[in-house]
Design a protein around this motif. Sequence first.
Motif, PDB file in Angstrom:
ATOM      1  N   SER A   1       0.503  -0.987   0.118  1.00 35.96           N
ATOM      2  CA  SER A   1       0.364   0.342   0.439  1.00 35.96           C
ATOM      3  C   SER A   1       0.884   1.448   0.218  1.00 35.96           C
ATOM      4  O   SER A   1       0.941   2.176  -0.579  1.00 35.96           O
ATOM      5  CB  SER A   1      -0.692   0.015   1.021  1.00 35.96           C
ATOM      6  N   GLU A   2       1.648   1.698   1.298  1.00 43.55           N
ATOM      7  CA  GLU A   2       2.927   2.606   0.684  1.00 43.55           C
ATOM      8  C   GLU A   2       3.593   2.589  -0.456  1.00 43.55           C
ATOM      9  O   GLU A   2       3.779   2.966  -1.199  1.00 43.55           O
ATOM     10  CB  GLU A   2       4.050   1.977   1.541  1.00 43.55           C
ATOM     11  N   SER A   3       4.458   1.257  -1.069  1.00 49.11           N
ATOM     12  CA  SER A   3       4.357   1.753  -2.382  1.00 49.11           C
ATOM     13  C   SER A   3       3.602   1.764  -3.162  1.00 49.11           C
ATOM     14  O   SER A   3       4.302   2.811  -3.964  1.00 49.11           O
ATOM     15  CB  SER A   3       5.346   0.260  -2.702  1.00 49.11           C
ATOM     16  N   HIS A   4       2.506   1.634  -3.557  1.00 41.89           N
ATOM     17  CA  HIS A   4       1.656   2.337  -3.996  1.00 41.89           C
ATOM     18  C   HIS A   4       1.451   3.930  -4.182  1.00 41.89           C
ATOM     19  O   HIS A   4       1.166   4.234  -4.493  1.00 41.89           O
ATOM     20  CB  HIS A   4       0.139   0.848  -3.962  1.00 41.89           C
ATOM     21  N   LEU A   5       0.624   4.403  -2.552  1.00 42.96           N
ATOM     22  CA  LEU A   5       0.804   5.716  -2.250  1.00 42.96           C
ATOM     23  C   LEU A   5       1.783   6.139  -2.878  1.00 42.96           C
ATOM     24  O   LEU A   5       2.267   7.300  -4.141  1.00 42.96           O
ATOM     25  CB  LEU A   5       0.693   6.025  -0.848  1.00 42.96           C
ATOM     26  N   GLN A   6       3.385   6.082  -2.989  1.00 43.29           N
ATOM     27  CA  GLN A   6       4.289   6.486  -3.078  1.00 43.29           C
ATOM     28  C   GLN A   6       4.723   6.679  -4.738  1.00 43.29           C
ATOM     29  O   GLN A   6       4.966   7.457  -5.485  1.00 43.29           O
ATOM     30  CB  GLN A   6       5.751   5.716  -2.569  1.00 43.29           C
TER      31      GLN A   6
ATOM     32  N   ASP B   1       2.721   9.314  -6.040  1.00 39.60           N
ATOM     33  CA  ASP B   1       2.841  10.725  -5.716  1.00 39.60           C
ATOM     34  C   ASP B   1       3.927  10.867  -6.902  1.00 39.60           C
ATOM     35  O   ASP B   1       4.603  11.419  -6.898  1.00 39.60           O
ATOM     36  CB  ASP B   1       3.710  10.487  -4.196  1.00 39.60           C
ATOM     37  N   ILE B   2       4.654   9.636  -7.128  1.00 44.77           N
ATOM     38  CA  ILE B   2       5.574   9.625  -8.271  1.00 44.77           C
ATOM     39  C   ILE B   2       5.393  10.354  -9.578  1.00 44.77           C
ATOM     40  O   ILE B   2       6.114  11.493 -10.401  1.00 44.77           O
ATOM     41  CB  ILE B   2       6.658   8.271  -8.386  1.00 44.77           C
ATOM     42  N   LEU B   3       4.314   9.417  -9.454  1.00 44.57           N
ATOM     43  CA  LEU B   3       3.293   9.587 -11.109  1.00 44.57           C
ATOM     44  C   LEU B   3       3.116  11.251 -11.211  1.00 44.57           C
ATOM     45  O   LEU B   3       2.857  11.818 -12.145  1.00 44.57           O
ATOM     46  CB  LEU B   3       2.170   9.389 -11.597  1.00 44.57           C
ATOM     47  N   LYS B   4       2.148  11.803 -10.244  1.00 50.43           N
ATOM     48  CA  LYS B   4       1.423  12.830 -10.075  1.00 50.43           C
ATOM     49  C   LYS B   4       3.280  14.357 -10.204  1.00 50.43           C
ATOM     50  O   LYS B   4       3.321  15.080 -10.745  1.00 50.43           O
ATOM     51  CB  LYS B   4       1.215  12.845  -8.647  1.00 50.43           C
TER      52      LYS B   4
END
Length: 154
Positions: free
Chosen positions: A60-65, A68-71
């Motif tokens: 989940s944390e990796s997905h959120l990161q 964020d990277i994509l944004k």
Amino acid sequence: ESLSFVGESMTWFQMEIACLRKRVSEAEAERSTLREELDRVQADNVRLQEASRQDKMQSSESHLQNLDILKHLERCEKQVELLRKQEKDLNASNKHLEFRLKERENRIQTVEEQLNEERDKLTRMVPKEECEALKEDIRQWESRYKELEESYAA
């Protein structure tokens, strides 16, 4: 005979009891082995569930990161596009200014040439005082010429 029958029955009964005790002890040993295996499997299950929970949290944390990277990447791409547009506008403005500069340089060169021509004319001209003096000489010579013509005609 009934006594022998009772004795025989007792023997059979004791044999069966011994057999059952043996089976009970085997069953208890198997139950003990199975209990140990169950305890081990349950401990493995708890450990694996904890590892699964941690992996899910990390996922989940990796997905959120990643989001964020994509944004951030999208923001960077927008900035790059904006900078490209600004660069294009600046290049167009720069070309326009270079064109105006060439026009002005040509105009300055033309004016300098005209100014040099005027300076050359001025250097070839006679000073005003000298011109006036020469005009006065010409008038004097013309009046002298008239006098001579009149005296020659007379």
